[in-house]
Design a protein around this motif. Sequence first.
Motif, PDB file in Angstrom:
ATOM      1  N   LYS A  30       0.846  -1.192   0.000  1.00  0.00           N
ATOM      2  CA  LYS A  30       0.000   0.000   0.000  1.00  0.00           C
ATOM      3  C   LYS A  30       0.888   1.252   0.000  1.00  0.00           C
ATOM      4  O   LYS A  30       2.106   1.156   0.103  1.00  0.00           O
ATOM      5  CB  LYS A  30      -0.907  -0.010   1.235  1.00  0.00           C
ATOM      6  CG  LYS A  30      -1.868  -1.188   1.297  1.00  0.00           C
ATOM      7  CD  LYS A  30      -2.852  -1.071   2.457  1.00  0.00           C
ATOM      8  CE  LYS A  30      -2.182  -1.113   3.797  1.00  0.00           C
ATOM      9  NZ  LYS A  30      -3.151  -1.232   4.922  1.00  0.00           N
ATOM     10  N   ALA A  31       0.255   2.389  -0.094  1.00  0.00           N
ATOM     11  CA  ALA A  31       1.025   3.640  -0.145  1.00  0.00           C
ATOM     12  C   ALA A  31       1.670   3.956   1.196  1.00  0.00           C
ATOM     13  O   ALA A  31       2.778   4.503   1.254  1.00  0.00           O
ATOM     14  CB  ALA A  31       0.123   4.796  -0.569  1.00  0.00           C
ATOM     15  N   LYS A  32       0.989   3.598   2.303  1.00  0.00           N
ATOM     16  CA  LYS A  32       1.524   3.952   3.622  1.00  0.00           C
ATOM     17  C   LYS A  32       1.091   2.933   4.664  1.00  0.00           C
ATOM     18  O   LYS A  32      -0.017   2.385   4.590  1.00  0.00           O
ATOM     19  CB  LYS A  32       1.061   5.347   4.053  1.00  0.00           C
ATOM     20  CG  LYS A  32       1.661   5.791   5.390  1.00  0.00           C
ATOM     21  CD  LYS A  32       1.234   7.176   5.825  1.00  0.00           C
ATOM     22  CE  LYS A  32       1.884   7.521   7.158  1.00  0.00           C
ATOM     23  NZ  LYS A  32       1.435   8.835   7.668  1.00  0.00           N
ATOM     24  N   TYR A  33       1.974   2.739   5.650  1.00  0.00           N
ATOM     25  CA  TYR A  33       1.702   1.873   6.794  1.00  0.00           C
ATOM     26  C   TYR A  33       2.082   2.609   8.080  1.00  0.00           C
ATOM     27  O   TYR A  33       2.918   3.523   8.070  1.00  0.00           O
ATOM     28  CB  TYR A  33       2.511   0.573   6.714  1.00  0.00           C
ATOM     29  CG  TYR A  33       2.139  -0.315   5.556  1.00  0.00           C
ATOM     30  CD1 TYR A  33       1.166  -1.297   5.684  1.00  0.00           C
ATOM     31  CD2 TYR A  33       2.787  -0.185   4.325  1.00  0.00           C
ATOM     32  CE1 TYR A  33       0.833  -2.115   4.613  1.00  0.00           C
ATOM     33  CE2 TYR A  33       2.468  -1.001   3.256  1.00  0.00           C
ATOM     34  CZ  TYR A  33       1.485  -1.966   3.413  1.00  0.00           C
ATOM     35  OH  TYR A  33       1.151  -2.795   2.353  1.00  0.00           O
ATOM     36  N   ASP A  34       1.479   2.184   9.160  1.00  0.00           N
ATOM     37  CA  ASP A  34       1.915   2.705  10.462  1.00  0.00           C
ATOM     38  C   ASP A  34       3.340   2.234  10.765  1.00  0.00           C
ATOM     39  O   ASP A  34       4.165   2.994  11.272  1.00  0.00           O
ATOM     40  CB  ASP A  34       0.971   2.242  11.578  1.00  0.00           C
ATOM     41  CG  ASP A  34      -0.430   2.817  11.451  1.00  0.00           C
ATOM     42  OD1 ASP A  34      -0.569   3.882  10.813  1.00  0.00           O
ATOM     43  OD2 ASP A  34      -1.377   2.207  11.969  1.00  0.00           O
ATOM     44  N   VAL A 217      12.305   9.334  10.080  1.00  0.00           N
ATOM     45  CA  VAL A 217      12.001   8.463   8.961  1.00  0.00           C
ATOM     46  C   VAL A 217      10.614   8.783   8.406  1.00  0.00           C
ATOM     47  O   VAL A 217       9.671   9.081   9.149  1.00  0.00           O
ATOM     48  CB  VAL A 217      12.094   6.974   9.368  1.00  0.00           C
ATOM     49  CG1 VAL A 217      10.986   6.585  10.361  1.00  0.00           C
ATOM     50  CG2 VAL A 217      12.070   6.069   8.152  1.00  0.00           C
ATOM     51  N   THR A 218      10.492   8.726   7.092  1.00  0.00           N
ATOM     52  CA  THR A 218       9.189   8.952   6.454  1.00  0.00           C
ATOM     53  C   THR A 218       8.765   7.792   5.560  1.00  0.00           C
ATOM     54  O   THR A 218       7.610   7.722   5.151  1.00  0.00           O
ATOM     55  CB  THR A 218       9.206  10.240   5.615  1.00  0.00           C
ATOM     56  OG1 THR A 218      10.227  10.132   4.609  1.00  0.00           O
ATOM     57  CG2 THR A 218       9.473  11.459   6.498  1.00  0.00           C
ATOM     58  N   GLY A 219       9.708   6.899   5.252  1.00  0.00           N
ATOM     59  CA  GLY A 219       9.343   5.772   4.406  1.00  0.00           C
ATOM     60  C   GLY A 219      10.570   5.089   3.833  1.00  0.00           C
ATOM     61  O   GLY A 219      11.710   5.379   4.219  1.00  0.00           O
ATOM     62  N   LYS A 224       9.596  -2.124  -5.628  1.00  0.00           N
ATOM     63  CA  LYS A 224       8.171  -2.077  -5.948  1.00  0.00           C
ATOM     64  C   LYS A 224       7.587  -0.696  -5.696  1.00  0.00           C
ATOM     65  O   LYS A 224       6.375  -0.539  -5.594  1.00  0.00           O
ATOM     66  CB  LYS A 224       7.410  -3.123  -5.118  1.00  0.00           C
ATOM     67  CG  LYS A 224       7.800  -4.562  -5.466  1.00  0.00           C
ATOM     68  CD  LYS A 224       6.866  -5.578  -4.832  1.00  0.00           C
ATOM     69  CE  LYS A 224       7.219  -6.987  -5.279  1.00  0.00           C
ATOM     70  NZ  LYS A 224       6.276  -8.009  -4.756  1.00  0.00           N
ATOM     71  N   GLY A 225       8.464   0.313  -5.591  1.00  0.00           N
ATOM     72  CA  GLY A 225       8.002   1.683  -5.400  1.00  0.00           C
ATOM     73  C   GLY A 225       8.270   2.201  -4.006  1.00  0.00           C
ATOM     74  O   GLY A 225       8.774   1.493  -3.126  1.00  0.00           O
ATOM     75  N   ASP A 226       7.915   3.467  -3.794  1.00  0.00           N
ATOM     76  CA  ASP A 226       8.077   4.104  -2.489  1.00  0.00           C
ATOM     77  C   ASP A 226       6.918   3.711  -1.574  1.00  0.00           C
ATOM     78  O   ASP A 226       5.759   3.658  -2.005  1.00  0.00           O
ATOM     79  CB  ASP A 226       8.115   5.630  -2.636  1.00  0.00           C
ATOM     80  CG  ASP A 226       9.363   6.122  -3.351  1.00  0.00           C
ATOM     81  OD1 ASP A 226      10.308   5.317  -3.498  1.00  0.00           O
ATOM     82  OD2 ASP A 226       9.384   7.294  -3.757  1.00  0.00           O
ATOM     83  N   ILE A 227       7.248   3.477  -0.301  1.00  0.00           N
ATOM     84  CA  ILE A 227       6.237   3.131   0.694  1.00  0.00           C
ATOM     85  C   ILE A 227       6.470   4.010   1.914  1.00  0.00           C
ATOM     86  O   ILE A 227       7.567   4.009   2.492  1.00  0.00           O
ATOM     87  CB  ILE A 227       6.312   1.643   1.101  1.00  0.00           C
ATOM     88  CG1 ILE A 227       6.355   0.739  -0.139  1.00  0.00           C
ATOM     89  CG2 ILE A 227       5.145   1.272   1.981  1.00  0.00           C
ATOM     90  CD1 ILE A 227       6.614  -0.724   0.189  1.00  0.00           C
TER      91      ILE A 227
END
Length: 414
Positions: A30-34, A217-219, A224-227
């Motif tokens: 997904k685009a973002k995770y906790d 940290v932001t990701g 497979k892309g930026d997360i």
Amino acid sequence: MKKYSVFAVAREAMRHHIGWDRAWRDAQPKAKYDVIIIGAGGHGLATAYYLGKNFGITNVAILEKGWLGGGNTGRNTTIIRSNYLQDPSAAIYEKSRSLYETMSQDLNYNVMFSPRGVIMLAQTEHEVRGYKRTAHANALQGVPTEWITPERVKELCPIMNIDGPRYPVLGGLWQARGGTARHDAVAWGYARACSDMGMDVIQQCEVTGIQQQGGKVTGVTTNKGDIACDKLGMVVAGHSGHLADMAGFRLPIESVALQALVSEPIKPAMDIVVMANTVHGYLSQSDKGEMVIGGGTDGYNNYTQRGSFHHIEETVRALIETFPMLSRLKMLRQWGGIVDVTGDRSPILSKTPVENIFINCGWGTGGFKAIPGSGWAMAELMAKGQSPLTDAFGLERFVEGRFIDESVAAGVAH
């Protein structure tokens, strides 16, 4: 997730096993995770599992550049024990050993935990003193171990030669509740439970960069892309130094290969685990009948995951005096794993110079036995910012000179 049980096995047997679900979902990021955990080995999966179970944090991705459990988790000799000298070590390893005892029930997955007992042989007077000291320390720590005589060693392991001219057995440190478990099953059980909680286990997803802003940290950047994420856990054993470089800090670890081998299957010959530190070898027998043999780390830093002739020569040559029957067996296969070793032979479970990045590494040759305890402690550290099980294992101890010396209790590889 369908519950595994004897009734489920019988039901599926009647319909040709067409009703079984996948053990875990084949997720896409997904685009973002906790929380993102890098490394889908035992420690990374256990961290994710206890984040969900103990703290309700389930928006989690576990990223693995290869296949799940394909690193050290699937390459070790499956030994479980907690007879360590220093109090912080005994606490986290005993927590781990106790979690292993109920793991199959907790995960609804048979990890084949076998509390068959572990002997650490004393074959020099120095080892006698060291193991008696450890037995006294274990008594104060509430870890049941005992010093046993050579006669008792022979009774527990009849195939052993206790009167070797170079390496006589002078006694041993016996932990009756130590043993073994099926390493692949531990990873698979945790992965199945994590997937059932809604977490994403993403294989073939290599992290190529760590994204930061303002020292936080932001990701991550992956193939497979930026997360994006709010918190990041690095749990990648021998590759920890490489990831730390991406994040902009250094770790006091060395990466070296640790090799092991198994013999051809034979009839039951021993039902315990024996560790012989003087001759650099340890031995147990698998459920399939193979003699599982491990030795020391390579003498130079490397990232190889394969065997070598010198390991066969040195380890087996040393063991056959204590176990003469090994000389008549054929080797079935050999392999290696990449272990990360600290100067004090104790792990690192810590915050890092980058805010909300946490590191779990430095287990050396003792990683498998620590999987559930490490995951429990790391999850607490990431969720709450502090854990009593990790307080002594921070990165700052190397600056402060506050070492946790386990050079003896850590085993044959040190």
